[in-house]
Scaffold this motif. Structure first.
Motif: not given
Length: 229
Positions: A27-41
Motif C-alpha cells: 500500500p502507498k503508506p508503506l512506500i519508503a521515502v528517505a529510508g522510512k515508510p510514508l506513514i512513519d513520516h
C-alpha cells in the motif's frame, strides 16, 4: 477559544493508483521515502504533537498497514469491505476518535519546518471555525501541478480559488456529517458547507511540503528532506 482536539485520523486506505507499479504489492503508506515508510513520516508529526488518540483507516492491502502499526497504539478503522473516501471513512471512525473536533492527516506527503499539527493547534478557535486547513502557497508546493485549492483572505478565511494548496492536514469539527446520506463521500461536502457559512479558515505552513502521490515525487521529497538537514 475552545480546546484543541486530542484525536487524529490518519487516512491510509487509498488505492495508490498514481504510484503505478510501486503499489502492486504494497500500500502507498508503506512506500519508503528517505529510508522510512510514508506513514512513519506522518506519525513523526503525530507523536511530536503528543496527540492522545490516533486512528488509521485501512483498505487496500490493509493487513500490511495493520501489521506495520501493531504495537504503536494506533487504532484501526477497517474498511476492507469498501473504501469509503475521506468523509465516509472519517464518519466510520468517529466512535474510535470520540466526540468533538479532530485532526485529520494524509499519509502521502513529506514535511519540513515547524510541526504542522502544532501550527494547527495554536491557530484553532472552535468558536469561529468549523474547519482549519494547513495550506502552502501554490508556488511552494512540491509535486503539485495545479493552480491551487483555496484563496485566503486577510482574516484567514478560505474560499475556493487559487493561491494556496491544501496539504492534507486539518482540524475539522465533524458536526453534521451524520446528515449526509451517501455511505461513500468526500469531506469536500462538509468543506463546502463550512465555506458557505464563513467558518472555513486556513493557516500557512512555514516550512517545506511535498505531495508524494506519483513515483517521480519520491526524489523531490527526498531532496527537500536532505536540503532541510
Amino acid at each position: 477559544m475552545s480546546k484543541a482536539p486530542d484525536a487524529l485520523m490518519l487516512f491510509a486506505a487509498g488505492l495508490g493508483t498514481r504510484m503505478k507499479a510501486l503499489t502492486a504489492n504494497r500500500p502507498k503508506p508503506l512506500i519508503a521515502v528517505a529510508g522510512k515508510p510514508l506513514i512513519d513520516h506522518a506519525l513523526d508529526l503525530v507523536w511530536g504533537a503528543k496527540i492522545g488518540t490516533v486512528v488509521a483507516n485501512t483498505h487496500y492491502l490493509g493487513d500490511q498497514v495493520q501489521a506495520h502499526l501493531a504495537g504503536t497504539g494506533v487504532q484501526i478503522s477497517d474498511e476492507s469491505g469498501k473504501v469509503l473516501e475521506t468523509g465516509g471513512g472519517l464518519r466510520k471512525a468517529l466512535p474510535l476518535l470520540g466526540p468533538g473536533p479532530v485532526y485529520t492527516l494524509n499519509t502521502d506527503a513529506a514535511w519540513t519546518g515547524p510541526n504542522v499539527l502544532t501550527t494547527l493547534r495554536d491557530a484553532w478557535d472552535g468558536a469561529r471555525m468549523k474547519v482549519l486547513f494547513a495550506l502552502v502557497p501554490t508556488e511552494a508546493a512540491l509535486g503539485y501541478a495545479g493552480a491551487g485549492d483555496f484563496a485566503l483572505d486577510e482574516e484567514g478565511r478560505v474560499t475556493r480559488g487559487n493561491g494556496y494548496v491544501y496539504t492534507g492536514a486539518q482540524i475539522l469539527n465533524p458536526a453534521g456529517i451524520e446528515t449526509i446520506s451517501e455511505p461513500v463521500f468526500s469531506l469536500n461536502l462538509l468543506w463546502d458547507r463550512f465555506i458557505a457559512e464563513g467558518r472555513a479558515y486556513g493557516v500557512v505552513h512555514r516550512g517545506g511540503w511535498c505531495d508524494v502521490g506519483r513515483p517521480d515525487c519520491i526524489a523531490l521529497a527526498e531532496g527537500m528532506l536532505s536540503d532541510a538537514g
